[in-house]
Design a protein around this motif. Structure first.
Motif, PDB file in Angstrom:
ATOM      1  N   LEU A 184       0.836  -1.179   0.000  1.00 50.49           N
ATOM      2  CA  LEU A 184       0.000   0.000   0.000  1.00 50.49           C
ATOM      3  C   LEU A 184       0.883   1.245   0.000  1.00 50.49           C
ATOM      4  CD1 LEU A 184      -1.283  -2.243   2.166  1.00 50.49           C
ATOM      5  CD2 LEU A 184      -3.068  -0.525   2.344  1.00 50.49           C
ATOM      6  N   THR A 185       0.431   2.289  -0.666  1.00 45.49           N
ATOM      7  CA  THR A 185       1.098   3.587  -0.577  1.00 45.49           C
ATOM      8  C   THR A 185       0.096   4.608  -0.055  1.00 45.49           C
ATOM      9  OG1 THR A 185       0.568   4.097  -2.886  1.00 45.49           O
ATOM     10  CG2 THR A 185       2.701   3.069  -2.436  1.00 45.49           C
ATOM     11  N   ASN A 186       0.617   5.743   0.401  1.00 40.81           N
ATOM     12  CA  ASN A 186      -0.268   6.748   0.974  1.00 40.81           C
ATOM     13  C   ASN A 186      -1.216   7.308  -0.076  1.00 40.81           C
ATOM     14  OD1 ASN A 186       2.534   7.765   0.371  1.00 40.81           O
ATOM     15  ND2 ASN A 186       1.490   9.745   0.447  1.00 40.81           N
ATOM     16  N   GLU A 187      -2.471   7.336   0.271  1.00 41.62           N
ATOM     17  CA  GLU A 187      -3.518   7.766  -0.649  1.00 41.62           C
ATOM     18  C   GLU A 187      -3.345   9.247  -0.993  1.00 41.62           C
ATOM     19  OE1 GLU A 187      -7.336   6.769   0.902  1.00 41.62           O
ATOM     20  OE2 GLU A 187      -6.787   4.671   1.308  1.00 41.62           O
ATOM     21  N   GLY A 188      -3.642   9.563  -2.260  1.00 42.26           N
ATOM     22  CA  GLY A 188      -3.563  10.948  -2.701  1.00 42.26           C
ATOM     23  C   GLY A 188      -2.152  11.478  -2.809  1.00 42.26           C
ATOM     24  N   SER A 189      -1.199  10.604  -3.086  1.00 45.55           N
ATOM     25  CA  SER A 189       0.204  11.028  -3.097  1.00 45.55           C
ATOM     26  C   SER A 189       0.609  11.709  -4.393  1.00 45.55           C
ATOM     27  CB  SER A 189       1.114   9.815  -2.889  1.00 45.55           C
ATOM     28  OG  SER A 189       1.011   8.931  -3.992  1.00 45.55           O
ATOM     29  N   SER A 190      -0.195  11.594  -5.427  1.00 43.53           N
ATOM     30  CA  SER A 190       0.064  12.106  -6.783  1.00 43.53           C
ATOM     31  C   SER A 190       1.132  11.305  -7.511  1.00 43.53           C
ATOM     32  CB  SER A 190       0.438  13.594  -6.768  1.00 43.53           C
ATOM     33  OG  SER A 190       1.759  13.798  -6.314  1.00 43.53           O
ATOM     34  N   TRP A 191       1.585  10.187  -6.947  1.00 45.00           N
ATOM     35  CA  TRP A 191       2.456   9.268  -7.679  1.00 45.00           C
ATOM     36  C   TRP A 191       1.554   8.373  -8.537  1.00 45.00           C
ATOM     37  CZ3 TRP A 191       7.938   8.150  -6.820  1.00 45.00           C
ATOM     38  CH2 TRP A 191       8.560   9.061  -5.965  1.00 45.00           C
ATOM     39  N   VAL A 192       1.926   8.167  -9.780  1.00 46.66           N
ATOM     40  CA  VAL A 192       1.152   7.332 -10.702  1.00 46.66           C
ATOM     41  C   VAL A 192       1.698   5.913 -10.660  1.00 46.66           C
ATOM     42  CG1 VAL A 192       0.457   6.978 -13.091  1.00 46.66           C
ATOM     43  CG2 VAL A 192       0.685   9.308 -12.184  1.00 46.66           C
ATOM     44  N   SER A 193       0.813   4.944 -10.479  1.00 50.02           N
ATOM     45  CA  SER A 193       1.236   3.545 -10.361  1.00 50.02           C
ATOM     46  C   SER A 193       0.819   2.738 -11.566  1.00 50.02           C
ATOM     47  CB  SER A 193       0.640   2.916  -9.097  1.00 50.02           C
ATOM     48  OG  SER A 193      -0.769   2.920  -9.165  1.00 50.02           O
ATOM     49  N   ASP A 194       1.586   1.683 -11.867  1.00 49.35           N
ATOM     50  CA  ASP A 194       1.215   0.744 -12.922  1.00 49.35           C
ATOM     51  C   ASP A 194       1.929  -0.575 -12.704  1.00 49.35           C
ATOM     52  OD1 ASP A 194       3.710   0.436 -14.767  1.00 49.35           O
ATOM     53  OD2 ASP A 194       3.536   2.587 -14.464  1.00 49.35           O
ATOM     54  N   LEU A 195       1.391  -1.604 -13.342  1.00 50.07           N
ATOM     55  CA  LEU A 195       2.008  -2.934 -13.335  1.00 50.07           C
ATOM     56  C   LEU A 195       2.799  -3.105 -14.619  1.00 50.07           C
ATOM     57  CD1 LEU A 195      -0.769  -5.338 -12.001  1.00 50.07           C
ATOM     58  CD2 LEU A 195       1.498  -4.997 -11.027  1.00 50.07           C
ATOM     59  N   GLY A 196       4.013  -3.576 -14.494  1.00 49.10           N
ATOM     60  CA  GLY A 196       4.838  -3.759 -15.666  1.00 49.10           C
ATOM     61  C   GLY A 196       5.448  -5.145 -15.728  1.00 49.10           C
TER      62      GLY A 196
END
Length: 770
Positions: free
Chosen positions: A593-605
């Motif tokens: 989990l990461t902190n919600e609303g962090s503005s970091w964009v996540s994806d699976l690669g």
């Protein structure tokens, strides 16, 4: 200059002798002794008994030996991670069969063995020419009595001699490879000594070849070329040769020289905390094999064993054991792919093997508990007596222990309350000398639970190739750490060097009764036009979770990418942009989990993981990306889970915009609220109802808003709702309070004075609404 000058002269003299048709073996193998009182790990008379024990105790390994021997007779070889390589009707000893390239047959010192275009991958050629497969043929003959195995062995051995005249060809270009081949010939001969099928001319031919090999190793030691495992392996080969073949003129010299190299390497190549100085798990085991084999052979032949050598070996075993408490050890740094005893045991799961022999040598039941069953290697090294001693060792469950290996910078956070879990942080130097086997992986993390690797190191895959595979696998993006502006922490300079090595500093390592805290930073991005520093905090709440905080400070605007590489075979379910759940065969493994609303964009690669040199497998990776000005940070929670885990929870950021030097995070899960505050300096700060000068504070509240657990690190006081929790006259490493314990506080550094809440203030802590 003197050593290298002498080597250059000898290279040209050897070539002149070859061109003039002058032999190399006559003088070098002249006998000074016809008696042979030397003792191998086992005598030829013991071989039938050991073979019978192998059939009984290791039936699978016996069948595998026979199967491989049959394929070897067809000239099909398993080399490194490459399986069933077909070398045709006649073996080409100079061929890289994977890439279809043949090394030129010219004087060995003129062969550019790291030039892919000229030779392909020299490791593949050398792996075949180590002749460890001849030991397999010898063992198969003793297991079955089938003459085809011994006939093939001698046929290949004599063919090799004719195709590799000294000093021509790539197979003389590395003294370490000559050393491996020498040890293999000695093992092969020990298995076949006294067998009627040995050709009459073989003993003399072997003696001449051993003499030439010994002279080559002595002349071209890697003293100033690669004074690491290369020099150690060459020393071990000279020691074996000098000890086991007193019929050679230089045997006494080689025994003394080899043993001195081994003892010196134990002092110089192993850090005080027990890790080999190349910062590679595989090379650590590689060196450990050399030390153990040489130590046992020395004891067998009556040489005194220095206590310092035994202590070094035991510390190396302890380091390996610490990395293997929850699953296979992480493959930090390069994976060479070769092994001294059995080349097929070159996967990460086989790195346990030395612990079995170490359990016997040092009477360590904890080593046996980790390794479980005995290994075939222990049988051949220590005989039936060693196996009996292994059997009588107790084998109870050893609880995992968190350990800091400060010299090598490896930090282990272990837990066993729910299931055996282990998080390993790589915060050490990139490697010794040119860091040739180190990776650009500062502050990378490896995670394992319940016998399964979860967050993995990528391995090595190859040393040379026609693409960018070497640099890709050792680059920063392939590891579980942060990359800035798409750059590696260090820039590669050839396959075994770097432009500049990363300087990693551990700023905090604090161990409490119920927690551990790590903080480290590195200088890998100080070379950027606008330099930045990556700092990583790891907070481990035992029996619960790991919180990982990544912070970048410095100058300017940058692109950041934080990667988490999963072990092959794991699948990922994306619960949200801030929450991922991994599974294997329908069984949940861990949540991220990461902190919600962090503005970091996540994806699976899609990524790659190399389980052994020469082989790669697809594996998933979770990426978090952001472009922003610094400072910038992302907080992650790593949580082992199972089907019975009620919920994953939420991680929230609750920073105070008025004070950017303070970062606060709240992890809410079930009926518990975990509050963590990080401070960038030791000045006093205030956040909400908390006031302190600590660098880190942790609070646990239950569903009734009562404080259940409090931790303060690197501070002198903590005030909550204007009531003192901890007070003192100077900064201490840590203070800890829990309502599960007494009113006494667990701390690392003894304080001058502390005020611990009494009954009234303790009641206040348990109900903030009073």
């Amino acid at each position: 200059m003197l050593v290298r000058g002498r080597q250059e002269v000898n290279k040209r003299l050897d070539l002149a002798r070859y061109r003039l048709g002058i032999g190399f073996g006559r003088v070098e193998q002249a006998c000074f002794s016809t008696s042979n009182g030397a003792r191998f790990f086992s005598s030829p008379e013991d071989t039938p008994t050991l073979i019978a024990e192998m059939r009984k105790r290791f039936p699978l390994e016996a069948e595998q030996v026979i199967d491989r021997a049959r394929r070897i007779c067809k000239h099909e070889f398993d080399l490194l991670g490459y399986e069933r390589l077909d070398y045709g009707k006649k073996v080409d000893w100079h061929l890289d069969a994977v890439h279809g390239k043949q090394a030129p047959r010219k004087p060995w010192h003129q062969v550019r063995y790291l030039d892919y275009e000229e030779v392909g991958d020299s490791k593949i050629i050398w792996e075949l020419n180590r002749h460890q497969h001849l030991v397999t043929l010898a063992k198969a003959y003793r297991l079955t009595g089938e003459e085809k195995f011994s006939q093939e062995l001698f046929s290949q051995w004599f063919d090799w001699q004719s195709e590799n005249p000294y000093p021509i060809g790539i197979n003389w270009a590395s003294s370490l490879e000559v050393g491996f081949r020498t040890i293999a010939w000695l093992r092969m001969w020990n298995l076949l000594a006294g067998v009627d099928l040995v050709p009459l001319n073989f003993p003399d031919a072997l003696r001449r070849s051993l003499a030439v090999s010994g002279c080559h190793i002595e002349r071209y030691l890697s003293t100033y070329f690669s004074p690491n495992t290369h020099l150690l392996g060459e020393g071990v080969a000279l020691f074996f040769l000098g000890t086991l073949r007193p019929d050679l003129a230089r045997s006494r010299r080689w025994q003394t020289m080899g043993w001195e190299i081994v003892l010196r390497a134990a002092q110089q190549q192993v850090r005080p905390d027990g890790m080999h100085f190349e910062q590679s798990t595989y090379y650590h085991v590689y060196a450990l094999d050399f030390f153990i084999h040489a130590r046992i052979l020395a004891a067998m032949n009556g040489l005194p064993i220095p206590s310092d050598l035994d202590r070094t070996i035991e510390k190396m075993l302890e380091f390996l054991a610490s990395l293997a408490q929850a699953a296979i050890p992480p493959r930090l740094g390069d994976d060479d792919g070769g092994r001294l005893f059995e080349p097929q045991r070159n996967r990460a799961k086989h790195l346990f093997d030395p612990l079995a022999t170490g359990a016997v040598l040092f009477k360590r039941a904890d080593f046996k508990a980790l390794v479980g069953d005995a290994r075939e290697e222990t049988l051949w090294l220590l005989g039936l007596q060693g196996m009996a001693e292994f059997d009588v060792l107790s084998c109870g469950q050893i609880p995992p222990q968190s350990t800091a290996f400060k010299d090598c910078g490896i930090y282990v956070m272990a837990d066993s309350a729910l299931t055996k879990t282990q998080l390993v942080i790589d915060a050490g130097p990139q490697g010794s000398l040119s860091a040739g086997h180190g990776h650009a992986d500062a502050l990378s993390i490896h995670f394992a639970a319940d016998g399964r690797e979860l967050l993995a190191d990528p391995g090595t895959y190859c040393y040379v190739a026609d693409d960018n595979s070497r640099d890709a696998f050792r680059g920063t993006a392939a590891h579980n750490t942060l990359q800035v502006d798409g750059a590696d922490q260090s820039q590669p300079r050839g396959p075994f060097a770097w432009e500049a090595k990363v300087d990693t500093q551990v700023e905090s390592w604090i161990v409490g009764k119920n927690f551990e805290l790590f903080q480290g930073a590195h200088t890998g991005y100080a070379r950027l036009p606008q330099p930045v520093v990556h700092r990583r905090w790891v907070f481990h709440l035992k029996s619960n979770f790991w919180l990982i905080r990544d912070v970048v400070v410095g100058e300017g605007e940058h692109s950041f990418e934080l990667s988490w590489h999963l072990s092959p075979g794991l699948v990922v379910h994306r619960k949200s942009s801030d929450c991922f759940l991994s599974e294997e065969d329908g069984k949940s493994r861990f949540a991220l989990l990461t902190n919600e609303g962090s503005s970091w964009v996540s994806d699976l690669g899609e990524g790659w993981c190399s389980p052994v040199y020469g082989k790669k497998e697809p594996a998933l990776a979770i990426h978090f990306r952001r472009r922003s000005v610094v400072p910038s940070e992302l907080c992650s929670v790593l949580l082992p889970v199972s089907e019975t885990t009620p919920e994953l929870g939420r991680l929230l950021s609750s920073n105070d915009p008025a004070d950017p030097s303070i970062s606060a995070y709240t992890y809410q899960r079930c009926s518990e609220t975990h509050r963590m505050i990080f401070a960038e300096s030791s000045k006093s700060w205030r956040l909400g109802r908390m006031e302190s000068d600590a660098r880190f504070v942790y609070f646990l509240f239950d569903d009734q808003d009562r404080a259940r657990h409090i931790v303060m690190c690197e501070g002198s006081f903590l005030v909550f709702d204007k009531r003192p929790v901890f007070t003192g006259e100077r900064c201490v490493s840590s203070r800890e309070w829990s309502d599960q314990s007494t009113k006494q506080v667990t701390f690392v550094d003894a304080p001058d004075k502390f005020s611990v809440p009494g009954a009234e203030s303790e009641s206040h802590l348990r109900n903030r609404n009073d």
